[in-house]
Design a protein around this motif. Structure first.
Motif, PDB file in Angstrom:
ATOM      1  N   ILE A 195      19.764 150.051   5.344  1.00 47.81           N
ATOM      2  CA  ILE A 195      19.155 148.762   5.687  1.00 47.81           C
ATOM      3  C   ILE A 195      20.247 147.819   6.165  1.00 47.81           C
ATOM      4  N   ASP A 196      19.943 147.060   7.222  1.00 51.59           N
ATOM      5  CA  ASP A 196      20.899 146.098   7.779  1.00 51.59           C
ATOM      6  C   ASP A 196      22.184 146.797   8.210  1.00 51.59           C
ATOM      7  N   ASN A 197      22.064 148.011   8.717  1.00 49.66           N
ATOM      8  CA  ASN A 197      23.263 148.795   8.976  1.00 49.66           C
ATOM      9  C   ASN A 197      23.053 149.796  10.114  1.00 49.66           C
ATOM     10  N   VAL A 198      24.152 150.281  10.621  1.00 48.59           N
ATOM     11  CA  VAL A 198      24.214 151.425  11.530  1.00 48.59           C
ATOM     12  C   VAL A 198      25.253 152.371  10.927  1.00 48.59           C
ATOM     13  N   ILE A 199      24.965 153.659  10.881  1.00 47.26           N
ATOM     14  CA  ILE A 199      25.963 154.628  10.411  1.00 47.26           C
ATOM     15  C   ILE A 199      26.351 155.496  11.603  1.00 47.26           C
ATOM     16  N   PRO A 200      27.621 155.416  12.012  1.00 51.74           N
ATOM     17  CA  PRO A 200      28.013 156.052  13.280  1.00 51.74           C
ATOM     18  C   PRO A 200      28.370 157.529  13.117  1.00 51.74           C
ATOM     19  N   LEU A 201      27.673 158.228  12.245  1.00 55.23           N
ATOM     20  CA  LEU A 201      27.947 159.652  12.045  1.00 55.23           C
ATOM     21  C   LEU A 201      26.695 160.345  11.547  1.00 55.23           C
ATOM     22  N   ILE A 202      26.364 161.475  12.160  1.00 54.69           N
ATOM     23  CA  ILE A 202      25.345 162.370  11.629  1.00 54.69           C
ATOM     24  C   ILE A 202      25.994 163.744  11.636  1.00 54.69           C
ATOM     25  N   GLY A 203      26.253 164.237  10.450  1.00 54.51           N
ATOM     26  CA  GLY A 203      27.104 165.429  10.315  1.00 54.51           C
ATOM     27  C   GLY A 203      26.606 166.614  11.147  1.00 54.51           C
ATOM     28  N   GLY A 204      27.460 167.160  11.992  1.00 55.84           N
ATOM     29  CA  GLY A 204      27.128 168.357  12.751  1.00 55.84           C
ATOM     30  C   GLY A 204      26.271 168.121  13.973  1.00 55.84           C
ATOM     31  N   GLU A 205      25.773 166.902  14.111  1.00 55.50           N
ATOM     32  CA  GLU A 205      24.793 166.631  15.162  1.00 55.50           C
ATOM     33  C   GLU A 205      25.412 166.701  16.558  1.00 55.50           C
ATOM     34  N   GLU A 206      26.601 166.147  16.690  1.00 57.28           N
ATOM     35  CA  GLU A 206      27.159 166.017  18.035  1.00 57.28           C
ATOM     36  C   GLU A 206      27.420 167.374  18.684  1.00 57.28           C
ATOM     37  N   LYS A 207      27.889 168.327  17.876  1.00 57.01           N
ATOM     38  CA  LYS A 207      28.096 169.669  18.424  1.00 57.01           C
ATOM     39  C   LYS A 207      26.799 170.268  18.936  1.00 57.01           C
ATOM     40  N   LYS A 208      25.718 170.061  18.187  1.00 59.53           N
ATOM     41  CA  LYS A 208      24.425 170.583  18.641  1.00 59.53           C
ATOM     42  C   LYS A 208      24.029 169.960  19.981  1.00 59.53           C
ATOM     43  N   LEU A 209      24.239 168.664  20.082  1.00 54.77           N
ATOM     44  CA  LEU A 209      23.802 167.964  21.294  1.00 54.77           C
ATOM     45  C   LEU A 209      24.649 168.330  22.507  1.00 54.77           C
ATOM     46  N   GLU A 210      25.865 168.760  22.249  1.00 55.91           N
ATOM     47  CA  GLU A 210      26.739 169.137  23.367  1.00 55.91           C
ATOM     48  C   GLU A 210      26.492 170.573  23.823  1.00 55.91           C
ATOM     49  N   LEU A 211      25.762 171.342  22.991  1.00 51.96           N
ATOM     50  CA  LEU A 211      25.487 172.728  23.339  1.00 51.96           C
ATOM     51  C   LEU A 211      24.032 172.982  23.757  1.00 51.96           C
TER      52      LEU A 211
ATOM     53  N   VAL B 288      41.961 150.107  11.259  1.00 53.25           N
ATOM     54  CA  VAL B 288      41.587 151.468  11.651  1.00 53.25           C
ATOM     55  C   VAL B 288      41.099 152.211  10.413  1.00 53.25           C
ATOM     56  N   ARG B 289      39.800 152.482  10.351  1.00 49.54           N
ATOM     57  CA  ARG B 289      39.200 153.172   9.192  1.00 49.54           C
ATOM     58  C   ARG B 289      39.406 154.668   9.330  1.00 49.54           C
ATOM     59  N   GLU B 290      39.717 155.307   8.210  1.00 51.32           N
ATOM     60  CA  GLU B 290      39.954 156.743   8.218  1.00 51.32           C
ATOM     61  C   GLU B 290      38.695 157.547   7.870  1.00 51.32           C
ATOM     62  N   GLU B 291      37.754 156.940   7.129  1.00 53.67           N
ATOM     63  CA  GLU B 291      36.552 157.668   6.737  1.00 53.67           C
ATOM     64  C   GLU B 291      35.776 158.069   7.983  1.00 53.67           C
ATOM     65  N   GLU B 292      35.168 159.250   7.960  1.00 55.32           N
ATOM     66  CA  GLU B 292      34.541 159.714   9.194  1.00 55.32           C
ATOM     67  C   GLU B 292      33.238 158.998   9.517  1.00 55.32           C
ATOM     68  N   ASP B 293      32.690 158.252   8.544  1.00 56.34           N
ATOM     69  CA  ASP B 293      31.422 157.552   8.812  1.00 56.34           C
ATOM     70  C   ASP B 293      31.608 156.039   8.902  1.00 56.34           C
ATOM     71  N   ARG B 294      32.766 155.599   9.203  1.00 54.45           N
ATOM     72  CA  ARG B 294      33.039 154.173   9.347  1.00 54.45           C
ATOM     73  C   ARG B 294      33.628 153.921  10.719  1.00 54.45           C
ATOM     74  N   PRO B 295      33.561 152.709  11.247  1.00 52.40           N
ATOM     75  CA  PRO B 295      33.046 151.482  10.641  1.00 52.40           C
ATOM     76  C   PRO B 295      31.517 151.403  10.666  1.00 52.40           C
ATOM     77  N   GLN B 296      30.994 150.631   9.719  1.00 55.06           N
ATOM     78  CA  GLN B 296      29.561 150.345   9.651  1.00 55.06           C
ATOM     79  C   GLN B 296      29.403 148.827   9.565  1.00 55.06           C
ATOM     80  N   PRO B 297      28.408 148.269  10.251  1.00 51.59           N
ATOM     81  CA  PRO B 297      28.338 146.801  10.267  1.00 51.59           C
ATOM     82  C   PRO B 297      28.177 146.182   8.880  1.00 51.59           C
TER      83      PRO B 297
END
Lengths: 353, 353, 353, 353
Positions: A195-211, B288-297
């Motif tokens: 909530i009130d957020n964006v998470i810039p990672l979905i584990g494993g997703e990007e590789k799938k989308l690139e293939l 510079v954040r090291e965690e793979e799911d950051r930055p988050q707003p």
């Protein structure tokens, strides 16, 4: 439950999860298929479905399945076709067991999605990839078969790419996705995380989308699939949306093309007519929105009962050639409904006779 | 209100709006500046501030301004410096009037942001662009001056681009933004429009994002600003976040560079020490954040009291050279705090003596 | 970590959970206390805190605790006081073990909250209930002591009830709560369960709300606590709010009272001055808002650093006597900060000498 | 648009607003009614509907209305019945003008809802109140008629109250509502006002809720309506829900009753069979949920196509007699669909012959 002897009996593996529930909901009054078995994990097996399953979807659990006993996910089952909504790790073996036992498996998992002899299938995009089933039969020597459906975000991206690839050639794609929470299943993400957020990672997703788009848009040659040569760069984000993935695409075409010509091509592409006659197929596989602020997931995800991809904001890109936005209903076209359409195609092409 | 005769008197134009309120909140106990006048539209002018303004921010309206009378936004005012939080259309003329009347204007509006003799300024990025004020003086022949701050999303993108441009050269940038609702001011977007949704359009935003980093990263030459030659492609989306813009970037560098080298450069960039001593400057301009799911707003927007840019997910791009994600607090660093820092720089450089 | 020999060493039990993290955050620069030990479940024990704990709160984990080793939650520990953020089921035994080993336990759990010889304490409300510690000592024959803090919603309700009970007598209370998601801890509720939704059940909550205010407002008599005789009816709902519980109250007083008289009483109640001097105490324990649409959780939860209760909308009730609305920050005043204030009271009253 | 000469022509007043759009959506394929005119404010009148109206609802604007010209809201119109979705202030006069001109007006506004000779009508609750139309005719001396539907929250509360009043008598009701944002229309509440928040005020709402159930449950006597004598205390809150109001009720019955008896009564109440045959009527006017955490707005608002009220959590109240929770779809049963059902009842009872 009264069994209709004219319908094809099907099972749902992973029946208590979110995608499993969608399968059950979609199959409730299906003209061709009928749920005759439900399977779940060892925690659920042996219980009545209504006791094993917390129903997440709007509306009530279909009465016909409420008292069915959940089975362990092993053959044999009194069915002809099996929908797999299993997690990828357990799907790997179980789907093979069912194929070896002679069942047709329509899988929503990624376990066998990248096998060279397993179709990753969207009927409107690459029905000809069913020819891979010949290769699969000769490789595996099993009486059944496995057909998979792609990742939900892939599904949203590949409809416009299909048209662009076929008419103009696609060389490069940069895509950034804003994906709905339901894509993570249930319970999925805690409220406090997204909530009130964006998470810039979905584990494993990007590789799938690139293939995956490269596989889906590959050409059949001598019974084998040759991946499309485009290069894809993907960035996946989770956003506070319940259903409906939004994808921003930048595309480099193989030949210089006027943006208006591209737009006309996208609007007028002749999607295959025989697919439109399948029970779950939408009238319009892809809708091109003219409003400058569309597509939007809340307004467009349910178009065509969640089976139409909506695209819009087509415009030139100062670096690649063009930019556009696509929206797909991730748990319908991008998951359960997509697999169901695959099953319908198999039936229509005689694989279930 | 007790007036401290050692502080510089300032006015806030557009004091009742969301950015205006932020200015007032930030100035409440400022060591150098003191609010001595508030100006608003004809609807507000003549009222006490507490009657003209619905306070949107957490916490109560500062007591010192509650009973101040809102003035019309015209000179003269008993102040030396004017913060402009006016809408661009009315800002165009009013900011000129104040400069002509001898005031220093620190503007958050876009009205004069692209004038060739007006600095678009972020102290850590391009303090040397203050030299444009010489050009401005000679062009305009006015005793005051106008300094602007960039668009909020530009601000989030330009910090990493500054480092990359300086050390490796930047040729191309594809950026996709996921922007907070507060960027549209108050009332801004209806709940029913943005809840459970993404809106893939922010009117006029993309043009700003494709131009402003080039101005900010431009080189001064003979008293004039030469825009950086990079090409930028921008796609802007509104997401259901209250504060904090998230930006996905793909970047093509001028020379081949190892990703680890880039990372070290981003982590160790020597941001100017003299800027860090300004009252509103953060200790770390860019984290510079090291965690793979950051930055988050939600987790990172408030870093450095909303003044630190947070970046992360640095990784290669299969099409351009590298990808990363940046988060900026859009109403603090990207708006009111950013302009305030500009004012502090002007004071430190002697422009307010 | 550098240990300050003048501060009282404290431990946090349940240090990796949401309330445990709040304790650590609040204790970071506390003038009287210093974290010298952290304890967690067997899954965490033995790890460094930074490896055992996913930090959920805004801002970074305090550097001083990052490398501390998480201990099992058993005595002895090199501390004098123990904050318990344990789940109620494990707290029951562990808190007793620490009291038997001579520690002062300030608990946020409900395990011993209803024991007749354990104070359920809010310093501004019932500091005199510390006399129960005599009873506790004689009953239990242990060298330590247990003090508890109430449920978060109770805390929001009991401030106005304290004033009403003392000045007018309270006979009946009907309360309906709209509670924030953070009250369920982390991960707590799935996004898909609570977004765009209200859940009209919080397991076990209503019983607590119907009992706890009676204990808090009870009178000490001969070293024992006599519960206040009011009757309470509670209905608890979960709403899509991150922090801050909102409570609608209808109250029947013991004697007929004019609504304006009640309002003056609520505004002018003389909260104890000695409590206000405790480090975590707010200047205003209860704020009476005059605006007709306040209090609101987003605007009022952080008043007094999350320690002030905000009430408003006081008006007559056509069935009971009066209605009002209260907002409390559930993870600060209603949880960690509340327990911390209890510990400060114990210190001030000489229990930690 | 092709006109079906067998259907009754209807107009929608206030056609561009949120409730007006719902009317149009609901009437798209209605078996008895057909939209033949649309009316709007002076800002819209003269434009094509598609140009005057920003369509807020899922799915596209019905093609049949897109090119209809929006008319000013004055008689005459080529229709027999008029649905009014006008704001209360302008509805007051306009609805009278239409009744004077001979039209049947089914109003969703509160303008005439409390007139002693105007039915405030829910077909399953008080169809006999249509007899007030005789009184209306004699009082007003007009050839048309006005029938109103109640406030959306009233609608959710009055279904269980109807059963309780009829079987046990209701003396007192304390209700606290948690109301959806769509109840405020479009644009309604800004995202920044209601996200992560509860607003404990809905202007004017509480008075309506304390009066309307008494009118709906009143008895007809000699052609006049005698209000039910129950006393109601209402507290209204706005929560971050798109559609679906949730209501917590505490009820005092006229005679002592066992809770199980009440539950059976609620489950088995014989809702009138003739109403169930109306096209928009649900099979189950009220659904009694057995799960302890239901009803919930997201899961239950759409039951019976948004026409079924869902109740649950029936349990004793330690102060009054019993407590329960009710959920109603505020823009369907509580607004447009409710008025449409009223119109269907009028047709069935011969008022449109």
């Amino acid at each position: 439950m009264e069994i209709n002897h004219n319908k094809i009996k099907v099972a749902v593996l992973g029946a208590t999860g979110m995608v499993g529930q969608r399968f059950i909901q979609l199959l409730e009054n299906h003209p061709w298929f009928e749920v005759a078995a439900l399977a779940g994990s060892s925690r659920s097996a042996g219980k009545k479905y209504k006791d094993a399953c917390r129903w997440y979807l709007e509306g009530d659990m279909p009465a016909a399945v409420a008292d069915m006993q959940v089975l362990p996910a092993v053959p044999p089952m009194p069915v002809q076709l099996v929908f797999s909504a299993l997690p990828a790790d357990v799907a790997a073996d179980i789907e093979v067991e069912f194929a070896q036992a002679g069942y047709t498996v329509c899988s929503n998992s990624s376990a066998h999605r990248y096998d060279e002899d397993v179709p990753i299938l969207i009927p409107e995009i690459n029905a000809d990839h069913l020819d891979l089933l010949e290769l699969q039969k000769s490789h595996r020597d099993w009486p059944g078969r496995i057909v998979t459906s792609p990742n939900c975000t892939t599904t949203g991206a590949v409809f416009p790419l299909k048209v662009l690839e076929e008419l103009f050639g696609v060389e490069k794609v940069i895509l950034v996705s804003m994906q709905a929470v339901s894509g993570a299943g249930y319970p999925g993400l805690p409220y406090l995380s997204i909530i009130d957020n964006v998470i810039p990672l979905i584990g494993g997703e990007e590789k799938k989308l690139e293939l995956e788009p490269r596989l889906l848009l590959g050409k059949m040659n001598g019974g084998q699939r040759i991946s499309a040569p485009m290069i894809i760069s993907a960035q996946s984000n989770r956003v506070a949306v319940s259903d409906g993935h939004t994808i921003c695409l930048s595309v480099k075409l193989a030949k210089p093309t006027d943006i208006d010509e591209v737009k006309e091509a996208l609007k007028n592409y002749p999607w295959p007519e025989d697919i439109k006659e399948l029970p779950s197929a939408p009238v319009q596989p892809m809708i091109v929105r003219e409003e400058e602020d569309r597509p939007q997931p809340r307004l467009d995800r349910s178009a065509g009962d969640g089976m139409s991809i909506s695209i819009g904001r087509l415009r030139p890109c100062p670096i690649l050639d063009l930019r556009l936005v696509s929206v797909v209903h991730n748990t319908l076209r991008g998951a359960a409904s997509g697999s169901l359409l695959n099953a319908e195609l198999l039936k229509a092409r005689g694989y279930l006779d």
